[in-house]
Design an enzyme around this catalytic site. Structure first.
Site, short mmCIF file in Angstrom:
data_model
loop_
_atom_site.label_atom_id
_atom_site.label_comp_id
_atom_site.label_asym_id
_atom_site.label_seq_id
_atom_site.Cartn_x
_atom_site.Cartn_y
_atom_site.Cartn_z
CD GLU A 213 23.23 54.84 -55.70
OE1 GLU A 213 23.82 55.80 -56.22
OE2 GLU A 213 23.03 53.76 -56.31
CG PHE A 214 20.34 54.98 -48.60
CD1 PHE A 214 20.92 54.22 -47.60
CD2 PHE A 214 20.52 56.37 -48.57
CE1 PHE A 214 21.67 54.81 -46.60
CE2 PHE A 214 21.27 56.97 -47.56
CZ PHE A 214 21.84 56.18 -46.58
N GLY B 203 18.60 53.09 -67.71
CA GLY B 203 18.07 51.94 -66.99
C GLY B 203 18.44 50.63 -67.64
CG HIS C 110 26.60 51.37 -70.56
ND1 HIS C 110 26.01 50.14 -70.81
CD2 HIS C 110 25.71 52.05 -69.80
CE1 HIS C 110 24.83 50.09 -70.22
NE2 HIS C 110 24.61 51.24 -69.60
N PRO C 111 28.61 48.89 -69.43
CG PRO C 111 27.60 48.05 -67.48
CD PRO C 111 27.91 49.32 -68.22
#
Lengths: 614, 614
Positions: free
Chosen positions: B40-41, B131, B176-177
């Site tokens: 991943e980038f 997101g 999830h956070p």
């Protein structure tokens, strides 16, 4: 392809062969550098005659004529037959075909029917003629809604079909018979008006002229010269009719009002009752005429064969244009000439010994997908038809002799198949060909052995590793390249034998196989359903790799129906009803597997090793 | 191609490699037999950063990741850049690309714009996320006409784009956070409702799960097990983030509320100020985590690279998944991943050293005609753009060093080219690559010599006759096959030298050549304008012949513009304005010919013989 384009291509091919630059090379009047020749046939009167004609054509086409033409019977009497023969010539025999078409008794709708038919069959060449007067009449009569002359026909074809057809017209070096007087010659005036008419035909769209037969070569050469003088620039092909038989010669030349030079009559007179001597003289005379024509710079010859093979071939042999000995193939199989599939360059191996069946079953593949078989995943083969199991009479007789023997056990069947490999017999129900392919001889002995073990082979090829492409035994495609093959063998065998073989194959990881039984319910294979294996390929200068033959599961499953069907329709049916041998054949047919086996190691592999201790 | 299909293909490929029957083989949960990995980038902030990222990706992609993904900046802040990078990843770097897409600040028209863009660029993979909250806010806010959650986005993609996209979603092994409490853990209830939500995303059409980073492998393995219990059957790919740097690690795990096992903190504490030691520990830890995961039967790994190369590669190296030594190529050139051209299997040789330029100039060839270059007679190459002459900064510097020297005569130019062949210098304006292809080493000495004679080579390959396809130097395509090459050399030379060469070629009938000057007005060749010459091909079990590289006049004439342009834009422009060396380069550019020379005799030929006494 249009014949005129083939003649043009011969011109440039000649230039290449001589090391010239094919692209900057343009010849006047499109005269080829190599001599090209063609054969004319007429529709036989009987079914057997048609059968025999196809057999003969097939042999003659092996010598690579530029085209063959088939005549249109007087007054359209053979219309349906001519259309059918033309279709088979183009699509089954695979020779570039030119169909004659005349105006006699042909209203325009019939003309169009004929043209549409050949167009849909991928034929691109028509010889447009006015035609002889209707039966029982002296003079040509224009039919209602028909055409008065060849010129009208040429105009119609160009107007309606544009550039699709190559159109050939007839040239009359001595004048049309209608204008030849009782003194045997046309007046200068009528000769010149005929030339002007010929020019009109060319100007209207004809691209090639074939002449009426003649025996005075000077008259032909003068005619060519006269044509050039008035601006007729297309190739003018001399029509040569070898004298086969005295009476026929007299009748034909009388009908056509052909001038016969005195020395020919003088030579024939003393031998006219000796048919063999007449034929021999005919070949001699034809050879000399052709030599003189070729010496003048004309490089095209058209032979009126009268459906006979020997004299035409003998003349070409004398001229050094064809050879008796095996010449390298131009391709591993005879390429289609149908304009819709000329790009075809890949074919499954399964029909290698039944090319006519293949052509007939793939006739529907008109718009050939990019010439590449591999792209069409599920090629739709035509259904099996009686045609696929029909044999010409002569072959049928031979097959009866060789294959209809009492079969007492499987051993008898094994020996029959083995005998075929060893050359003890020559025919096979599984083959349309007269004998084994020459390359198969390399592996005959090994094939003979595995047949005795119960692996009944019907197709095979040896491995070939970088042989020169002009090798007479395995080469194809002309000089300068290298050809390759993966060893292949296809056979029927019992389920037990198959189990043993599959087990042994584990020791040979580069062997790939597919096996299927008659009803298709048992499928045993170590390849994927979409794996297409190229088993014949060639590498040539400045070319992509050519891979003309493949092994693939999709076609194999189609082929297996045909291969299994041959046990009954091709073999058992030759025995009388109730013969016990039929029973044995039927058992084999219903219980055996058809197996396709490829050795992918064409460099170091030995396909027969896997059979060695079975 | 969809990543899920690549993972499935790895499963069946593994089966084949083990001799199994790939067609009767179905694995539960599509877990591959071979270990597959991905990188991943994120989009860099500066242009130089982007340049460097592509260089790095290019090197990393050489190790065959299953895919690479590129993130979508917070709140869509990098939308245009992400779209552009994704396009280049897929089409120039040629790696299977997955683009992240989030709902933050994205009304549906923007979502669709992004999806349409990547679709038209042949990208088939999306990672669908809700997101993070918009900048400056604590909680995620649904934008007007936008989506509230990843599930809505998944549904939208499936509804609007059908089956086109592979959709990946995020899995949160620790919850999830948003739902992780101040105690660092999610309640059982929230954990289970998250799992149920994940199942909804899969049921709505997601076909792959990549997890949030974690450092407690047991938590991940439990998570997988919990997913399976509730019927989530798609592959679950663990996201591994190698620790590179202590502060970054603390920040990231804090942000994500990731649980850090005590032993990791204990190991880091004493070395936290020693960056090198931290990195080393990170590689060690990553390796151990991966080993444990692989031991559990999971065969997929996803590496969060943070745009860094070394740690990710070191972990894979430790696991034995990549090798430092040269491994045989899977194909002679890197195959495109764009869904519209995955079937591409033929390419002209001319761009061999400039693959990115080739990809960018053929970007318009979306609907690749049957994967066969040869079918499109007049391929329309894109125009030359600045992009083709752009060099990443690091390379530019090296090129300056090696090529910007005073040129006093042609001899200096000859020596420069010769030096490249002999390894004295490593860069070339004509090459995007770092050094010569390994196979070229076979003919280095001979190339060096002809360069000194004024034949300035820019591309070449030695002949190869039936080498094993797994040979490390010239092999490609995996084991079991044989590969071939025709010897090739391409060079610039003066008109005089060309005349001499063409004359000498007459003694070597199997040499084919094409030569053209800068303006294209002089064309000297012994091949036809449509002759396509396969110069690299391979023969494999149960396959058609593969011919990946061709030499053909049409592409050569396109390529020559690029090749000539490099004299000025790629070399002369490196000198200061007014430097006399520029003048000499310009003279060569305007007077020399570009020549392509093939030796068609790959078995016995010697391409360099023709140069021997020039």
């Amino acid at each position: 392809m249009k014949v005129i384009d083939k003649i043009r291509a011969s011109a440039s091919a000649g230039a290449v062969a001589n090391g010239g630059d094919r692209h900057h090379h343009q010849q006047q009047q499109e005269q080829p550098d190599r001599v090209v020749f063609s054969f004319e046939f007429f529709p036989p009167k009987t079914e057997d005659g048609v059968d025999n004609l196809f057999e003969r054509m097939d042999r003659m086409v092996a010598h690579n004529p530029t085209f063959c033409d088939i005549t249109w019977g007087a007054g359209g009497s053979t219309a349906d037959l001519t259309l059918d023969i033309a279709n088979k010539m183009q699509n089954i025999i695979c020779v570039e075909t030119m169909m004659h078409l005349t105006c006699t008794n042909m209203p325009v709708d019939k003309i169009d029917h004929a043209l549409e038919t050949i167009k849909s069959n991928g034929i691109q060449n028509v010889l447009a003629l006015r035609g002889d007067p209707p039966h029982g009449q002296d003079k040509f009569v224009q039919v209602q809604d028909g055409f008065a002359c060849a010129l009208d026909l040429v105009k119609h074809i160009r107007a309606k079909y544009g550039d699709y057809f190559g159109i050939t017209v007839a040239g009359y070096p001595e004048g049309h018979p209608d204008v030849i007087g009782s003194d045997g010659v046309a007046t200068l005036e009528t000769y010149q008006s005929e030339l002007a008419y010929l020019k009109k035909k060319v100007d209207a769209g004809a691209d090639l002229i074939v002449t009426q037969l003649f025996y005075d070569t000077d008259i032909f050469l003068k005619f060519v010269n006269d044509c050039r003088q008035i601006g007729i620039n297309c190739p003018i092909v001399p029509g040569i009719m070898p004298i086969n038989n005295y009476k026929g010669f007299i009748r034909m030349t009388g009908f056509c009002k052909t001038k016969i030079p005195a020395e020919i009559m003088a030579a024939l007179e003393p031998i006219k009752d000796n048919e063999e001597a007449v034929r021999k003289y005919g070949v001699h005379l034809g050879t000399e005429m052709c030599k003189k024509i070729l010496a003048s710079g004309i490089k095209t010859l058209h032979l009126y064969t009268l459906n006979m093979e020997k004299s035409a071939l003998a003349i070409l042999m004398n001229l050094g244009l064809i050879e008796e000995s095996k010449i390298p193939r131009s391709f591993p199989w005879r390429r289609p000439t149908n304009v819709n599939r000329v790009k075809e360059d890949v074919r499954p191996i399964f029909w290698a010994n039944r090319p006519k069946s293949y052509m007939s079953r793939t006739m529907g593949w008109e718009q050939y997908p990019h010439g590449r078989w591999g792209d069409s995943c599920n090629p739709s083969y035509g259904a099996l038809s009686d045609y696929q199991f029909m044999r010409p009479r002569a072959r049928d007789k031979k097959l009866q002799e060789e294959w209809v023997v009492p079969l007492n056990s499987i051993k008898d069947i094994n020996e029959k198949f083995s005998g075929l490999c060893l050359g003890k017999i020559r025919t096979s129900p599984w083959s349309e060909l007269d004998s084994l392919q020459p390359e198969t001889r390399i592996i005959n002995e090994q094939l003979g052995k595995i047949n005795l073990k119960g692996f009944l082979t019907i197709n095979s090829q040896p491995s070939v590793n970088a042989e020169r492409s002009d090798s007479p035994s395995v080469g194809w495609g002309g000089p300068g390249g290298y050809v390759y093959q993966k060893a292949y063998v296809e056979f029927f065998c019992s389920p037990d034998k198959l189990t043993t073989l599959v087990e042994k194959c584990k020791q040979y990881p580069l062997l790939t196989y597919m096996a299927v039984n008659k009803d298709g319910r048992s499928w045993i294979s170590n390849v994927g359903k979409n794996d297409v294996n190229a088993v014949t390929w060639g590498v040539f200068p400045a070319r992509e790799i050519i891979q003309p033959t493949v092994v693939d599961p999709a076609s194999f499953l189609i082929w297996k129906d045909e291969a299994f069907e041959i046990w009954s329709r091709g073999w058992a049916s030759l025995y009388p009803e109730g013969d016990p041998s039929r029973q044995l054949i039927s058992q084999v047919q219903s219980s055996y597997f058809l197996v396709s086996l490829v050795d992918n190691d064409y460099i170091k592999g030995d396909l027969f090793a896997v059979f060695s201790d079975i």
